[in-house]
Design a protein around this motif. Sequence first.
Motif, mmCIF file in Angstrom:
data_model
loop_
_atom_site.group_PDB
_atom_site.id
_atom_site.type_symbol
_atom_site.label_atom_id
_atom_site.label_comp_id
_atom_site.label_asym_id
_atom_site.label_seq_id
_atom_site.Cartn_x
_atom_site.Cartn_y
_atom_site.Cartn_z
ATOM 1 N N GLU A 184 0.826 -1.202 0.000
ATOM 2 C CA GLU A 184 0.000 0.000 0.000
ATOM 3 C C GLU A 184 0.864 1.257 0.000
ATOM 4 O OE1 GLU A 184 -3.811 0.323 0.226
ATOM 5 O OE2 GLU A 184 -3.043 -1.348 -0.972
ATOM 6 N N PHE A 185 1.900 1.255 0.821
ATOM 7 C CA PHE A 185 2.790 2.412 0.867
ATOM 8 C C PHE A 185 3.427 2.673 -0.497
ATOM 9 C CE2 PHE A 185 7.318 3.585 1.019
ATOM 10 C CZ PHE A 185 7.174 4.928 1.356
ATOM 11 N N TYR A 186 3.958 1.637 -1.127
ATOM 12 C CA TYR A 186 4.635 1.826 -2.409
ATOM 13 C C TYR A 186 3.663 2.256 -3.504
ATOM 14 C CZ TYR A 186 9.204 0.141 -0.909
ATOM 15 O OH TYR A 186 10.433 0.021 -0.298
ATOM 16 N N ARG A 187 2.403 1.848 -3.407
ATOM 17 C CA ARG A 187 1.411 2.310 -4.381
ATOM 18 C C ARG A 187 1.240 3.822 -4.296
ATOM 19 N NH1 ARG A 187 -2.683 -2.679 -3.053
ATOM 20 N NH2 ARG A 187 -2.096 -4.032 -4.810
ATOM 21 N N TYR A 188 1.064 4.322 -3.083
ATOM 22 C CA TYR A 188 0.919 5.766 -2.919
ATOM 23 C C TYR A 188 2.194 6.488 -3.352
ATOM 24 C CZ TYR A 188 -3.485 5.353 -0.347
ATOM 25 O OH TYR A 188 -4.785 5.113 0.006
ATOM 26 N N TRP A 189 3.342 5.963 -2.952
ATOM 27 C CA TRP A 189 4.610 6.592 -3.292
ATOM 28 C C TRP A 189 4.812 6.644 -4.803
ATOM 29 C CZ3 TRP A 189 7.696 9.308 -0.241
ATOM 30 C CH2 TRP A 189 8.963 9.649 -0.711
ATOM 31 N N CYS A 190 4.490 5.564 -5.468
ATOM 32 C CA CYS A 190 4.641 5.481 -6.925
ATOM 33 C C CYS A 190 3.778 6.539 -7.619
ATOM 34 C CB CYS A 190 4.242 4.067 -7.372
ATOM 35 S SG CYS A 190 4.735 3.610 -9.039
ATOM 36 N N LEU A 191 2.549 6.704 -7.168
ATOM 37 C CA LEU A 191 1.654 7.688 -7.767
ATOM 38 C C LEU A 191 2.141 9.111 -7.520
ATOM 39 C CD1 LEU A 191 -1.730 6.015 -6.793
ATOM 40 C CD2 LEU A 191 -0.942 6.420 -9.138
ATOM 41 N N LYS A 192 2.602 9.386 -6.303
ATOM 42 C CA LYS A 192 3.100 10.726 -6.003
ATOM 43 C C LYS A 192 4.317 11.061 -6.866
ATOM 44 C CE LYS A 192 1.480 10.649 -1.189
ATOM 45 N NZ LYS A 192 1.077 11.964 -0.628
ATOM 46 N N GLU A 193 5.214 10.096 -7.016
ATOM 47 C CA GLU A 193 6.409 10.332 -7.826
ATOM 48 C C GLU A 193 6.048 10.546 -9.292
ATOM 49 O OE1 GLU A 193 9.983 10.267 -7.148
ATOM 50 O OE2 GLU A 193 9.098 10.907 -5.258
ATOM 51 N N GLU A 241 5.640 -9.648 -9.208
ATOM 52 C CA GLU A 241 5.376 -9.720 -7.772
ATOM 53 C C GLU A 241 6.131 -8.660 -6.968
ATOM 54 O OE1 GLU A 241 3.088 -11.523 -6.233
ATOM 55 O OE2 GLU A 241 2.479 -12.149 -8.245
ATOM 56 N N MET A 242 7.202 -8.121 -7.526
ATOM 57 C CA MET A 242 8.046 -7.190 -6.786
ATOM 58 C C MET A 242 8.053 -5.772 -7.339
ATOM 59 S SD MET A 242 9.247 -8.770 -4.214
ATOM 60 C CE MET A 242 10.497 -7.593 -3.698
ATOM 61 N N HIS A 243 7.444 -5.526 -8.481
ATOM 62 C CA HIS A 243 7.544 -4.220 -9.118
ATOM 63 C C HIS A 243 6.179 -3.662 -9.477
ATOM 64 C CE1 HIS A 243 11.534 -6.006 -9.826
ATOM 65 N NE2 HIS A 243 11.984 -4.772 -9.810
ATOM 66 N N LEU A 244 6.031 -2.346 -9.244
ATOM 67 C CA LEU A 244 4.842 -1.601 -9.629
ATOM 68 C C LEU A 244 5.251 -0.445 -10.535
ATOM 69 C CD1 LEU A 244 3.161 -1.174 -6.119
ATOM 70 C CD2 LEU A 244 2.461 -2.806 -7.885
ATOM 71 N N ALA A 245 4.320 -0.014 -11.375
ATOM 72 C CA ALA A 245 4.541 1.177 -12.195
ATOM 73 C C ALA A 245 3.277 2.010 -12.197
ATOM 74 C CB ALA A 245 4.916 0.798 -13.624
ATOM 75 N N SER A 246 3.444 3.316 -12.281
ATOM 76 C CA SER A 246 2.287 4.206 -12.381
ATOM 77 C C SER A 246 2.529 5.227 -13.475
ATOM 78 C CB SER A 246 2.021 4.917 -11.053
ATOM 79 O OG SER A 246 3.096 5.763 -10.709
ATOM 80 N N ILE A 247 1.438 5.681 -14.072
ATOM 81 C CA ILE A 247 1.484 6.716 -15.098
ATOM 82 C C ILE A 247 0.541 7.832 -14.687
ATOM 83 C CG2 ILE A 247 0.833 7.303 -17.470
ATOM 84 C CD1 ILE A 247 1.824 4.551 -18.307
#
Length: 267
Positions: A184-193, A241-247
């Motif tokens: 959950e933390f990395y999802r928010y962080w990814c979107l903010k970045e 399983e270890m990587h997320l990406a956001s646009i």
Amino acid sequence: MATVIECERLADGDGLMAMGVGRWRCRWLVDVGRWRPSPAEFQAAAAVLPPHDRPAIHRFVREEDRKRALVSRLLKYSLVHHALGMPFHQIRINRTLEGKPYLNKNVNLLPGFNFNTNFNTSHQGEYVGIASEPLCLVGLDIVCISKPQRETALEFINNFTSYLTDHEWNCIVTADSHDGMLTEFYRYWCLKEAFVKATGAGVGFGLQRLEFHHMNWTNISLCIDGEEARKWMFWLFKIDEMHLASIAKGHPEDAIDSFRRTLSDVD
């Protein structure tokens, strides 16, 4: 490019693959962990770049970092070549003071063409990606969901509380497990970045000003200083399983001044 490394294309929010939605809208993702060049192969790949952009690659000590740096630059040049038909030696990529890449305006650009690139330098990060849009701001971020080694997930996330809103913090800490909290933390962080990269603000933007809302991580929306940012759209992807990406995609009027001056058309 395809003869050097194996590329995958990152889907956009409409479900279409990058190359199917036009020359100027691209989503390219490279698994650099699968490319294991010999020294000669690495030098041959680097030789594709213009001479002025090669020294930066060799400033890195670790081989994996040099590889990411090379692939990142190859993606930028390949994207401009693909979109505008420019030969590599004529392409000049600059950066704003905040680090936002942009194409030198002394070329015949498609109005509004801009691109943003990100590569993950984590030792667990295996991917380099790039995204481009013809008429709007675009930001791409890739994160590796790495587990902290000397502290608990909650202790690790506590280091970033000043970048999160109360709403985001509550969503993170109410996850059903420590792994769930990290994700959950990395999802928010990814979107903010992705957002600050799209605007060109970089690390100078107060991430706590951004608050994301979602419905099971679809229909993602953003509030800035408590006001809904209606001209922005966001997508979140699970690469593996270890990587997320956001646009992040938004209106050029939201670009910071130093980046707005580099755009050919901000209307």
